[in-house]
Design a protein around this motif. Structure first.
Motif, PDB file in Angstrom:
ATOM      1  N   SER A 249      -2.253  45.909 -24.515  1.00 52.72           N
ATOM      2  CA  SER A 249      -3.030  46.847 -23.709  1.00 52.72           C
ATOM      3  C   SER A 249      -4.164  47.457 -24.532  1.00 52.72           C
ATOM      4  O   SER A 249      -4.202  47.340 -25.763  1.00 52.72           O
ATOM      5  CB  SER A 249      -2.121  47.968 -23.199  1.00 52.72           C
ATOM      6  OG  SER A 249      -1.664  48.746 -24.303  1.00 52.72           O
ATOM      7  N   GLU A 250      -5.049  48.167 -23.850  1.00 56.08           N
ATOM      8  CA  GLU A 250      -6.173  48.818 -24.527  1.00 56.08           C
ATOM      9  C   GLU A 250      -5.686  49.874 -25.512  1.00 56.08           C
ATOM     10  O   GLU A 250      -6.263  50.058 -26.585  1.00 56.08           O
ATOM     11  CB  GLU A 250      -7.098  49.452 -23.480  1.00 56.08           C
ATOM     12  CG  GLU A 250      -8.391  49.979 -24.079  1.00 56.08           C
ATOM     13  CD  GLU A 250      -9.372  50.455 -23.019  1.00 56.08           C
ATOM     14  OE1 GLU A 250     -10.320  51.166 -23.380  1.00 56.08           O
ATOM     15  OE2 GLU A 250      -9.178  50.125 -21.833  1.00 56.08           O
ATOM     16  N   GLU A 253      -4.482  48.097 -28.527  1.00 58.79           N
ATOM     17  CA  GLU A 253      -5.651  47.493 -29.180  1.00 58.79           C
ATOM     18  C   GLU A 253      -6.221  48.433 -30.241  1.00 58.79           C
ATOM     19  O   GLU A 253      -6.531  48.017 -31.358  1.00 58.79           O
ATOM     20  CB  GLU A 253      -6.727  47.165 -28.140  1.00 58.79           C
ATOM     21  CG  GLU A 253      -8.024  46.655 -28.759  1.00 58.79           C
ATOM     22  CD  GLU A 253      -9.096  46.346 -27.723  1.00 58.79           C
ATOM     23  OE1 GLU A 253     -10.240  46.089 -28.142  1.00 58.79           O
ATOM     24  OE2 GLU A 253      -8.794  46.356 -26.517  1.00 58.79           O
ATOM     25  N   LYS A 254      -6.346  49.714 -29.910  1.00 57.80           N
ATOM     26  CA  LYS A 254      -6.893  50.687 -30.857  1.00 57.80           C
ATOM     27  C   LYS A 254      -6.005  50.793 -32.099  1.00 57.80           C
ATOM     28  O   LYS A 254      -6.495  50.895 -33.229  1.00 57.80           O
ATOM     29  CB  LYS A 254      -7.024  52.049 -30.191  1.00 57.80           C
ATOM     30  CG  LYS A 254      -8.060  52.073 -29.062  1.00 57.80           C
ATOM     31  CD  LYS A 254      -8.060  53.416 -28.338  1.00 57.80           C
ATOM     32  CE  LYS A 254      -9.051  53.421 -27.179  1.00 57.80           C
ATOM     33  NZ  LYS A 254      -9.003  54.692 -26.403  1.00 57.80           N
ATOM     34  N   ASN A 277      -6.746  41.108 -27.035  1.00 58.29           N
ATOM     35  CA  ASN A 277      -6.870  42.206 -26.074  1.00 58.29           C
ATOM     36  C   ASN A 277      -6.983  41.618 -24.664  1.00 58.29           C
ATOM     37  O   ASN A 277      -6.977  40.390 -24.479  1.00 58.29           O
ATOM     38  CB  ASN A 277      -8.064  43.115 -26.404  1.00 58.29           C
ATOM     39  CG  ASN A 277      -9.403  42.379 -26.374  1.00 58.29           C
ATOM     40  OD1 ASN A 277      -9.545  41.314 -25.780  1.00 58.29           O
ATOM     41  ND2 ASN A 277     -10.406  42.954 -27.023  1.00 58.29           N
ATOM     42  N   GLU A 278      -7.104  42.474 -23.674  1.00 63.83           N
ATOM     43  CA  GLU A 278      -7.115  42.009 -22.294  1.00 63.83           C
ATOM     44  C   GLU A 278      -8.413  41.292 -21.930  1.00 63.83           C
ATOM     45  O   GLU A 278      -8.508  40.677 -20.867  1.00 63.83           O
ATOM     46  CB  GLU A 278      -6.871  43.199 -21.347  1.00 63.83           C
ATOM     47  CG  GLU A 278      -5.453  43.766 -21.507  1.00 63.83           C
ATOM     48  CD  GLU A 278      -5.232  45.054 -20.729  1.00 63.83           C
ATOM     49  OE1 GLU A 278      -6.228  45.751 -20.451  1.00 63.83           O
ATOM     50  OE2 GLU A 278      -4.067  45.349 -20.398  1.00 63.83           O
TER      51      GLU A 278
END
Length: 306
Positions: A249-250, A253-254, A277-278
């Protein structure tokens, strides 16, 4: 914005892989250029080149299986095991039945042992074998195991009118570290005659095929027109299809872009996993944490341009 990606170069004969890198740095106007597996000067074909951010994945690409088309020349052996060396043994060749060739080829499929040629980059006692060979020093060479995934007879045998040798063509798909010229010599030995490899072209390296490649002429034409090289580049993600993948998910990702250790899941339980990532961009390569069972850590984080 800098251009990132894999350039599937058709390396011409007469250039080293390093020569290609030097020339590409000038054409592309960037220092971050790296090749992914040495091809001898006399060999042409597929040489994937990593540009800018893609240089981070070059180490993984050197492990690709590769496919070659070669000509085996029966009747003479050379110092280098290919057509560039001096002849060290030569015999008069009679005609050879193609059935005998095919039978010998069968015996080389699967895992085999090879002794690298003296004129090679293999290191022994801190020096490359070709350094010993150039000053006439012979050293014991380490035998190693390689895998011949497929070995096909493509045509021949035919008599070469210039050399008098009997030649035939093969296609080989093999593991990293396989010397096709040594394979040619060993095939000849199995047939009871001296042999060498008289030509070689690499037709595939991992997912990159000969039909995908671009030439220096293609690149120079773009530079002349001051056009972007992006149309010639393949995405970094194509280079990593050899690994299992996982999408996050976002929010995660971070964390990944900050190098965070993650809890192991079924998708992240592989020796190496490419994490995306997506949007389909590869963020990092993760592997099991050596000190924390049940967790995975980033082996390589690939910064994404925003």
């Amino acid at each position: 914005m800098q251009e990132d990606g894999i350039l599937p170069l058709h390396k011409p004969r007469g250039m080293t892989s390093h020569d290609c890198v030097v020339k590409l740095r000038k054409i592309l106007k960037t220092k971050r250029v790296g090749h992914t597996g040495t091809l001898d000067p006399a060999v042409s074909g597929v040489l994937p080149i990593c540009i800018n951010r893609a240089t981070k994945v070059a180490e993984y690409m050197s492990a690709y299986n590769k496919t070659y088309e070669a000509t085996v020349s029966l009747g003479s052996s050379t110092t280098t095991e290919d057509q560039t060396g001096d002849v060290v043994e030569e015999i008069e060749m009679d005609e050879i039945d193609s059935g005998k060739i095919k039978k010998v080829l069968e015996s080389f499929r699967g895992e085999i042992e090879q002794t690298p040629p003296m004129y090679s980059a293999v290191k022994v006692k801190g020096k490359r074998l070709y350094e010993y060979a150039r000053v006439g020093i012979s050293v014991e060479r380490p035998t190693r195991k390689v895998t011949i995934l497929s070995l096909e007879w493509l045509g021949g045998p035919e008599k070469n009118p210039e050399s008098g040798n009997i030649e035939f063509n093969i296609r080989v798909t093999c593991s990293k570290g396989t010397y096709i010229r040594t394979l040619a010599v060993d095939i000849g030995r199995a047939m009871g005659v001296p042999a060498h490899m008289s030509s070689l072209i690499r037709t595939q390296s991992g997912p990159f095929k000969l039909e995908d490649t671009v030439t220096f002429e293609d690149l120079e034409a773009l530079a002349e027109e001051e056009r972007s090289f992006s149309e010639m580049l393949m995405p970094i993600e194509k280079a990593l299809t050899i690994f299992p993948s996982a999408t996050v998910s976002e929010e995660v990702e971070k964390q990944i872009l900050n190098g965070t250790v993650l809890e192991e899941t079924k998708e992240l339980s592989n020796p190496r996993t490419a994490v995306y990532n997506e949007r389909g961009e590869c963020l990092a390569i993760y592997k099991p944490h050596p000190d924390r069972p049940g967790w995975v850590k980033p082996e390589k984080v690939l910064k994404i341009h925003k």
